[in-house]
Design a protein around this motif. Structure first.
Motif, mmCIF file in Angstrom:
data_model
loop_
_atom_site.group_PDB
_atom_site.id
_atom_site.type_symbol
_atom_site.label_atom_id
_atom_site.label_comp_id
_atom_site.label_asym_id
_atom_site.label_seq_id
_atom_site.Cartn_x
_atom_site.Cartn_y
_atom_site.Cartn_z
ATOM 1 N N SER A 54 39.211 63.225 89.494
ATOM 2 C CA SER A 54 40.178 64.285 89.189
ATOM 3 C C SER A 54 40.908 64.049 87.879
ATOM 4 O O SER A 54 41.564 64.947 87.354
ATOM 5 C CB SER A 54 41.228 64.378 90.295
ATOM 6 O OG SER A 54 40.591 64.717 91.492
ATOM 7 N N ARG A 55 40.775 62.831 87.338
ATOM 8 C CA ARG A 55 41.457 62.549 86.074
ATOM 9 C C ARG A 55 40.798 63.269 84.898
ATOM 10 O O ARG A 55 41.404 63.437 83.850
ATOM 11 C CB ARG A 55 41.469 61.036 85.820
ATOM 12 C CG ARG A 55 42.260 60.300 86.899
ATOM 13 C CD ARG A 55 42.385 58.827 86.562
ATOM 14 N NE ARG A 55 41.094 58.168 86.574
ATOM 15 C CZ ARG A 55 40.804 57.062 85.878
ATOM 16 N NH1 ARG A 55 41.708 56.514 85.100
ATOM 17 N NH2 ARG A 55 39.621 56.513 85.967
ATOM 18 N N TRP A 56 39.562 63.676 85.083
ATOM 19 C CA TRP A 56 38.868 64.406 84.012
ATOM 20 C C TRP A 56 38.613 65.847 84.453
ATOM 21 O O TRP A 56 38.377 66.116 85.633
ATOM 22 C CB TRP A 56 37.505 63.760 83.701
ATOM 23 C CG TRP A 56 37.594 62.455 83.012
ATOM 24 C CD1 TRP A 56 37.711 62.254 81.654
ATOM 25 C CD2 TRP A 56 37.563 61.141 83.608
ATOM 26 N NE1 TRP A 56 37.754 60.899 81.389
ATOM 27 C CE2 TRP A 56 37.665 60.195 82.556
ATOM 28 C CE3 TRP A 56 37.462 60.675 84.917
ATOM 29 C CZ2 TRP A 56 37.671 58.824 82.782
ATOM 30 C CZ3 TRP A 56 37.462 59.305 85.144
ATOM 31 C CH2 TRP A 56 37.576 58.391 84.092
ATOM 32 N N GLU A 57 38.625 66.761 83.498
ATOM 33 C CA GLU A 57 38.156 68.124 83.764
ATOM 34 C C GLU A 57 36.662 68.049 84.025
ATOM 35 O O GLU A 57 35.975 67.193 83.472
ATOM 36 C CB GLU A 57 38.384 69.018 82.534
ATOM 37 C CG GLU A 57 39.827 69.200 82.141
ATOM 38 C CD GLU A 57 40.585 70.079 83.112
ATOM 39 O OE1 GLU A 57 39.944 70.911 83.803
ATOM 40 O OE2 GLU A 57 41.819 69.921 83.193
ATOM 41 N N ARG A 58 36.146 68.944 84.832
ATOM 42 C CA ARG A 58 34.697 68.969 85.026
ATOM 43 C C ARG A 58 34.017 69.306 83.690
ATOM 44 O O ARG A 58 34.429 70.232 83.009
ATOM 45 C CB ARG A 58 34.324 70.018 86.075
ATOM 46 C CG ARG A 58 34.665 69.561 87.499
ATOM 47 C CD ARG A 58 34.136 70.580 88.489
ATOM 48 N NE ARG A 58 34.284 70.120 89.848
ATOM 49 C CZ ARG A 58 34.922 70.815 90.796
ATOM 50 N NH1 ARG A 58 35.471 71.983 90.526
ATOM 51 N NH2 ARG A 58 34.994 70.341 92.027
ATOM 52 N N GLY A 59 33.013 68.521 83.351
ATOM 53 C CA GLY A 59 32.306 68.749 82.081
ATOM 54 C C GLY A 59 32.916 67.970 80.927
ATOM 55 O O GLY A 59 32.459 68.094 79.792
ATOM 56 N N ASP A 60 33.935 67.147 81.225
ATOM 57 C CA ASP A 60 34.495 66.336 80.138
ATOM 58 C C ASP A 60 33.827 64.969 80.125
ATOM 59 O O ASP A 60 33.429 64.450 81.165
ATOM 60 C CB ASP A 60 36.009 66.163 80.311
ATOM 61 C CG ASP A 60 36.684 65.813 78.977
ATOM 62 O OD1 ASP A 60 35.979 65.754 77.949
ATOM 63 O OD2 ASP A 60 37.907 65.608 78.978
ATOM 64 N N TRP A 61 33.713 64.392 78.937
ATOM 65 C CA TRP A 61 33.151 63.049 78.827
ATOM 66 C C TRP A 61 34.263 62.018 78.983
ATOM 67 O O TRP A 61 35.443 62.363 78.993
ATOM 68 C CB TRP A 61 32.405 62.887 77.511
ATOM 69 C CG TRP A 61 33.219 63.106 76.267
ATOM 70 C CD1 TRP A 61 34.216 62.299 75.783
ATOM 71 C CD2 TRP A 61 33.106 64.196 75.347
ATOM 72 N NE1 TRP A 61 34.717 62.818 74.611
ATOM 73 C CE2 TRP A 61 34.057 63.979 74.317
ATOM 74 C CE3 TRP A 61 32.288 65.327 75.270
ATOM 75 C CZ2 TRP A 61 34.218 64.856 73.238
ATOM 76 C CZ3 TRP A 61 32.451 66.192 74.196
ATOM 77 C CH2 TRP A 61 33.397 65.962 73.205
ATOM 78 N N THR A 62 33.880 60.733 79.047
ATOM 79 C CA THR A 62 34.856 59.674 79.307
ATOM 80 C C THR A 62 34.941 58.708 78.113
ATOM 81 O O THR A 62 34.587 59.073 76.988
ATOM 82 C CB THR A 62 34.515 58.930 80.617
ATOM 83 O OG1 THR A 62 33.366 58.094 80.392
ATOM 84 C CG2 THR A 62 34.204 59.897 81.766
ATOM 85 N N ASP A 63 35.368 57.484 78.390
ATOM 86 C CA ASP A 63 35.575 56.477 77.335
ATOM 87 C C ASP A 63 34.332 56.207 76.481
ATOM 88 O O ASP A 63 34.449 55.905 75.289
ATOM 89 C CB ASP A 63 36.058 55.163 77.954
ATOM 90 C CG ASP A 63 35.091 54.620 78.989
ATOM 91 O OD1 ASP A 63 34.592 55.401 79.814
ATOM 92 O OD2 ASP A 63 34.825 53.403 78.978
ATOM 93 N N ASP A 64 33.155 56.304 77.113
ATOM 94 C CA ASP A 64 31.916 55.983 76.393
ATOM 95 C C ASP A 64 31.762 56.851 75.148
ATOM 96 O O ASP A 64 31.512 56.365 74.042
ATOM 97 C CB ASP A 64 30.706 56.210 77.315
ATOM 98 C CG ASP A 64 30.909 55.549 78.663
ATOM 99 O OD1 ASP A 64 30.246 54.557 78.929
ATOM 100 O OD2 ASP A 64 31.763 56.025 79.446
ATOM 101 N N THR A 65 31.917 58.162 75.347
ATOM 102 C CA THR A 65 31.757 59.094 74.224
ATOM 103 C C THR A 65 33.011 59.099 73.349
ATOM 104 O O THR A 65 32.905 59.252 72.125
ATOM 105 C CB THR A 65 31.390 60.489 74.763
ATOM 106 O OG1 THR A 65 30.227 60.334 75.585
ATOM 107 C CG2 THR A 65 31.095 61.467 73.651
ATOM 108 N N ASP A 66 34.177 58.873 73.945
ATOM 109 C CA ASP A 66 35.390 58.741 73.125
ATOM 110 C C ASP A 66 35.204 57.632 72.092
ATOM 111 O O ASP A 66 35.548 57.801 70.918
ATOM 112 C CB ASP A 66 36.608 58.377 74.003
ATOM 113 C CG ASP A 66 37.182 59.582 74.738
ATOM 114 O OD1 ASP A 66 36.984 60.724 74.282
ATOM 115 O OD2 ASP A 66 37.836 59.369 75.783
#
Ligand SMILES: [Mg+2]
Length: 310
Positions: A54-66
């Motif tokens: 729930s911490r991310w919007e659906r379809g959002d990437w995480t630390d890897d792509t950041d």
């Protein structure tokens, strides 16, 4: 014939898509994947909204792509590889509230004089781990390094060592970046022998994972094994497995994501390689259009193409 531009876009979108769908099964056991996704996770809108996700919007990437974008932004701003500015971008990102940051990366980036002496700090943290720390935080962000026109091996190794000093991490980054480079610039798929040679140059423990990926079914990789999740050679094996065995981009994406484990990272790296192999055009639109920060990614793609003069 897949154009060079199409392969470059494929790498960057592939990474983001693997990351964004992979978070849907990240850290789940096989049983949890079955319970949450009886017919397998196929799209962002099916991702369950538990405490982790729930911490991310659906379809959002995480630390890897950041973190991959920290490298991309430095390349675009400097118009060359400047390790200090890449390290500064990592530090600035970590000083925000970076979601999903790995333990090892966190430890390294939070040391006070990291931005001034990144490699010394990274080496020290590795030594304090008694040369054990070999997490996948370097390989998860290395795809963009494969897009550089030259000196890929040196740059992949140097950028990896900014946070991950272990030779298994460095070898993983060199292999993934070199495969991507070869597909993008020469339309050539590096052979098994070539990949083993790159690995052996850094650490003899890499070969076992190359062999597993080359010869076995994805289940043999045990990507969801709790004790080795997050290990750089696990992620490398997932990417190599997809490189050799995925029939299409979507086939590789769904197989790696539904194998769970550190699925966002495994799929980010695997799908960057698949993006180079099959091109942006072969990625189903639903994955491209569903990315929460698609516009941001498009701006980066444009900036990189300009920097690369393509
Ligand atoms: Mg992640």
């Amino acid at each position: 014939m897949i154009s060079q531009t199409d392969r470059i876009k494929g790498v960057l979108f592939g990474q983001a898509i693997g990351d964004a769908l992979g978070v849907g099964t990240e850290f789940m056991t096989e049983e949890e994947v079955r319970r949450n996704y009886p017919s397998g996770l196929k799209n962002y809108d099916e991702i369950v909204r538990d405490a982790h996700r729930s911490r991310w919007e659906r379809g959002d990437w995480t630390d890897d792509t950041d973190m991959m974008l920290c490298i991309a932004n430095a390349l675009i701003a400097d118009k060359c590889v400047n390790l200090k500015s890449i390290a500064q971008n990592f530090k600035a990102w970590a000083a925000g509230s970076p979601m999903g940051i790995g333990n090892h990366t966190h430890k390294v980036l939070l040391i006070a004089d990291y931005a001034e002496k990144p490699v010394e700090v990274s080496k020290l943290v590795w030594e304090l781990s008694r040369h054990q720390a070999a997490a996948n935080g370097g390989v998860m962000r290395t795809s963009v390094v494969g897009l550089l026109p030259d000196n890929v091996e040196r740059n992949a190794a140097d950028i990896c060592r900014l946070t991950h000093y272990d030779p298994r991490c460095v070898g993983s980054c060199v292999i993934v970046s070199e495969i991507i480079h070869s597909l993008v610039y020469d339309s050539v798929s590096p052979s098994y022998d070539q990949i083993v040679e790159w690995g052996n140059k850094y650490d003899e423990r890499i070969k076992e994972f190359i062999d597993l990926a080359h010869d076995e079914d994805i289940a043999a990789l045990s990507l969801n094994d709790g004790t080795s999740m997050g290990y750089t050679l696990k992620t490398l094996s997932a990417a190599l497995w997809a490189y050799w065995h995925a029939k299409t981009f979507e086939d590789g994406l769904l197989q790696v994501v539904n194998a769970s484990g550190d699925a966002d990272t495994n799929a980010a790296v695997a799908c960057a390689v698949l993006g180079a192999k099959f091109g942006y055009i072969a990625i189903p639109s639903v994955y491209k259009n569903g990315l929460h920060r698609k516009l941001q990614l498009e701006v980066i793609v444009e900036g990189l193409l300009q920097f690369l003069n393509i």
